[in-house]
Design a protein around this motif. Sequence first.
Motif, PDB file in Angstrom:
ATOM      1  N   ALA A  29       0.821  -1.205   0.000  1.00 53.78           N
ATOM      2  CA  ALA A  29       0.000   0.000   0.000  1.00 53.78           C
ATOM      3  C   ALA A  29       0.858   1.260   0.000  1.00 53.78           C
ATOM      4  O   ALA A  29       0.603   2.207  -0.758  1.00 53.78           O
ATOM      5  N   ASN A  30       1.902   1.288   0.828  1.00 52.27           N
ATOM      6  CA  ASN A  30       2.763   2.470   0.905  1.00 52.27           C
ATOM      7  C   ASN A  30       3.607   2.634  -0.352  1.00 52.27           C
ATOM      8  O   ASN A  30       3.937   3.769  -0.723  1.00 52.27           O
ATOM      9  N   PHE A  31       3.947   1.553  -1.000  1.00 49.24           N
ATOM     10  CA  PHE A  31       4.738   1.644  -2.231  1.00 49.24           C
ATOM     11  C   PHE A  31       3.892   2.183  -3.389  1.00 49.24           C
ATOM     12  O   PHE A  31       4.302   3.106  -4.094  1.00 49.24           O
ATOM     13  N   VAL A  32       2.713   1.632  -3.578  1.00 49.61           N
ATOM     14  CA  VAL A  32       1.869   2.048  -4.709  1.00 49.61           C
ATOM     15  C   VAL A  32       1.284   3.440  -4.477  1.00 49.61           C
ATOM     16  O   VAL A  32       1.083   4.199  -5.430  1.00 49.61           O
ATOM     17  N   ILE A  33       1.040   3.802  -3.206  1.00 51.82           N
ATOM     18  CA  ILE A  33       0.470   5.127  -2.945  1.00 51.82           C
ATOM     19  C   ILE A  33       1.439   6.223  -3.361  1.00 51.82           C
ATOM     20  O   ILE A  33       1.017   7.345  -3.684  1.00 51.82           O
ATOM     21  N   LEU A  34       2.737   5.940  -3.401  1.00 51.74           N
ATOM     22  CA  LEU A  34       3.708   6.922  -3.882  1.00 51.74           C
ATOM     23  C   LEU A  34       3.466   7.243  -5.354  1.00 51.74           C
ATOM     24  O   LEU A  34       3.545   8.413  -5.769  1.00 51.74           O
ATOM     25  N   PHE A  35       3.150   6.233  -6.152  1.00 54.55           N
ATOM     26  CA  PHE A  35       2.855   6.452  -7.566  1.00 54.55           C
ATOM     27  C   PHE A  35       1.522   7.183  -7.729  1.00 54.55           C
ATOM     28  O   PHE A  35       1.365   8.007  -8.637  1.00 54.55           O
ATOM     29  N   TYR A  36       0.575   6.864  -6.851  1.00 50.08           N
ATOM     30  CA  TYR A  36      -0.700   7.593  -6.869  1.00 50.08           C
ATOM     31  C   TYR A  36      -0.469   9.070  -6.555  1.00 50.08           C
ATOM     32  O   TYR A  36      -1.003   9.955  -7.229  1.00 50.08           O
ATOM     33  N   PHE A  37       0.317   9.356  -5.528  1.00 51.46           N
ATOM     34  CA  PHE A  37       0.632  10.735  -5.170  1.00 51.46           C
ATOM     35  C   PHE A  37       1.305  11.463  -6.336  1.00 51.46           C
ATOM     36  O   PHE A  37       0.997  12.629  -6.612  1.00 51.46           O
ATOM     37  N   ALA A  38       2.232  10.783  -6.998  1.00 50.22           N
ATOM     38  CA  ALA A  38       2.935  11.408  -8.123  1.00 50.22           C
ATOM     39  C   ALA A  38       1.960  11.800  -9.233  1.00 50.22           C
ATOM     40  O   ALA A  38       2.058  12.891  -9.811  1.00 50.22           O
ATOM     41  N   ALA A  39       0.992  10.927  -9.514  1.00 49.34           N
ATOM     42  CA  ALA A  39       0.030  11.199 -10.587  1.00 49.34           C
ATOM     43  C   ALA A  39      -0.907  12.348 -10.235  1.00 49.34           C
ATOM     44  O   ALA A  39      -1.135  13.258 -11.053  1.00 49.34           O
TER      45      ALA A  39
ATOM     46  N   LYS B 120      -5.015  -4.193  -0.483  1.00 55.37           N
ATOM     47  CA  LYS B 120      -5.183  -5.566  -0.020  1.00 55.37           C
ATOM     48  C   LYS B 120      -3.845  -6.294   0.129  1.00 55.37           C
ATOM     49  O   LYS B 120      -3.821  -7.457   0.525  1.00 55.37           O
ATOM     50  N   GLY B 121      -2.742  -5.619  -0.236  1.00 57.26           N
ATOM     51  CA  GLY B 121      -1.423  -6.236  -0.140  1.00 57.26           C
ATOM     52  C   GLY B 121      -0.951  -6.867  -1.431  1.00 57.26           C
ATOM     53  O   GLY B 121      -0.003  -7.659  -1.419  1.00 57.26           O
ATOM     54  N   ILE B 122      -1.584  -6.511  -2.560  1.00 53.35           N
ATOM     55  CA  ILE B 122      -1.230  -7.095  -3.858  1.00 53.35           C
ATOM     56  C   ILE B 122      -0.518  -6.040  -4.693  1.00 53.35           C
ATOM     57  O   ILE B 122      -1.066  -4.961  -4.949  1.00 53.35           O
ATOM     58  N   LEU B 123       0.705  -6.351  -5.129  1.00 56.23           N
ATOM     59  CA  LEU B 123       1.451  -5.457  -6.013  1.00 56.23           C
ATOM     60  C   LEU B 123       1.164  -5.843  -7.459  1.00 56.23           C
ATOM     61  O   LEU B 123       1.525  -6.934  -7.909  1.00 56.23           O
ATOM     62  N   ASP B 124       0.509  -4.948  -8.169  1.00 54.52           N
ATOM     63  CA  ASP B 124       0.164  -5.180  -9.573  1.00 54.52           C
ATOM     64  C   ASP B 124       0.927  -4.175 -10.425  1.00 54.52           C
ATOM     65  O   ASP B 124       0.755  -2.959 -10.271  1.00 54.52           O
ATOM     66  N   SER B 125       1.777  -4.682 -11.324  1.00 51.75           N
ATOM     67  CA  SER B 125       2.588  -3.794 -12.162  1.00 51.75           C
ATOM     68  C   SER B 125       1.719  -2.930 -13.082  1.00 51.75           C
ATOM     69  O   SER B 125       2.135  -1.845 -13.480  1.00 51.75           O
ATOM     70  N   ARG B 126       0.523  -3.390 -13.403  1.00 57.18           N
ATOM     71  CA  ARG B 126      -0.364  -2.596 -14.269  1.00 57.18           C
ATOM     72  C   ARG B 126      -0.809  -1.313 -13.577  1.00 57.18           C
ATOM     73  O   ARG B 126      -0.953  -0.264 -14.230  1.00 57.18           O
ATOM     74  N   ASP B 127      -1.017  -1.381 -12.277  1.00 57.57           N
ATOM     75  CA  ASP B 127      -1.399  -0.172 -11.533  1.00 57.57           C
ATOM     76  C   ASP B 127      -0.246   0.824 -11.487  1.00 57.57           C
ATOM     77  O   ASP B 127      -0.441   2.027 -11.672  1.00 57.57           O
ATOM     78  N   ILE B 128       0.971   0.328 -11.254  1.00 57.66           N
ATOM     79  CA  ILE B 128       2.147   1.194 -11.230  1.00 57.66           C
ATOM     80  C   ILE B 128       2.372   1.831 -12.601  1.00 57.66           C
ATOM     81  O   ILE B 128       2.680   3.029 -12.720  1.00 57.66           O
ATOM     82  N   PHE B 129       2.198   1.031 -13.650  1.00 59.55           N
ATOM     83  CA  PHE B 129       2.354   1.545 -15.013  1.00 59.55           C
ATOM     84  C   PHE B 129       1.304   2.617 -15.315  1.00 59.55           C
ATOM     85  O   PHE B 129       1.615   3.646 -15.934  1.00 59.55           O
ATOM     86  N   PHE B 130       0.079   2.397 -14.878  1.00 63.18           N
ATOM     87  CA  PHE B 130      -0.996   3.367 -15.102  1.00 63.18           C
ATOM     88  C   PHE B 130      -0.664   4.705 -14.450  1.00 63.18           C
ATOM     89  O   PHE B 130      -0.766   5.768 -15.089  1.00 63.18           O
ATOM     90  N   TYR B 131      -0.253   4.684 -13.199  1.00 64.28           N
ATOM     91  CA  TYR B 131       0.087   5.925 -12.497  1.00 64.28           C
ATOM     92  C   TYR B 131       1.303   6.598 -13.126  1.00 64.28           C
ATOM     93  O   TYR B 131       1.361   7.839 -13.219  1.00 64.28           O
TER      94      TYR B 131
END
Length: 300
Positions: A194-204, A267-278
């Motif tokens: 969650a903390n890793f992906v939220i960084l990409f969300y913040f950037a977007a 939920k604790g799942i790292l999905d590269s598609r979400d990171i790519f989207f952001y």
Amino acid sequence: MNKNTENLEKMQNCSTKPQVKNKAGKKENFTGEQSGKYSGDFSASSTVKNAGFSSVSINFQLKQTGIALKKELFAAFLSPAVYIAVLLFIIAPSINYFFAGQFFIAGKATSDLRNFYNFFPYICILIIPVLTMHLWAAEINGLVFALPLSTGALVLGKWLCSLIILVLCQIFLLLVPVCVNRFGAVDWGQIFAANFVILFYFAAVCALGQFFSLVTKSQVTAAILCTIVLALINCVHLVPLYFSNAKTAAKLANAVSFAWHFDAASKGILDSRDIFFYSICTAAFLLASVFLIEWRKEKA
């Protein structure tokens, strides 16, 4: 006749084998292999010079970005609105998890932090406009054309300023999982994802907020526009739920929803598609900001 023949041979020797001086000062024939050697040395030195020029250019751009970042951070920490936004960002998710989630009621408490992290995209609807509305709206006519900084450095500096403030808030909010862990075992994999992906969300969303600050000269108008757009792109995946037989619309809504792309990470799942989207959204809004500034410069 013999003298003419000898002169002709000397001229041919001079034309086919030019002479150069070696280190001892003696003349030597300059052969084709040596010519290739010297030309290779020249091309190698040219390559080194070009590489050095590129590294100097990158360092210069980074230095300019650092100057713009320092200026924006100084201005941000003097703004009361930024402090209000930071406090709201820290307090609202905590209250939502501990009190709205009935954490302190026996039999209803849970160490699952999904509801805690799922709340982040929705509180950002109010936080991001406050952090980004002042970036360009108040100074587009003065700063951009006055400071000896490149457009890219200005855009990156302002974007990094808002991103750093959010990252600092996120670090502070790590106290919530630590406190929950005192009462029950938390899933540290979920916390990391969650903390890793939220960084990409913040950037977007910071790049999006900066773009809307550029669109208008009024800070209030920029904040309103950014709030509306963030509300739409965060909640668009919920609209098809109220309609039956809307599978195609649901897929399209999920594909463009910022909040939906963060759901797996909560939920604790790292999905590269979400990171790519952001990442794509971040790059698109930053480039759009640069192009808009350059267009305004040409138009002025």
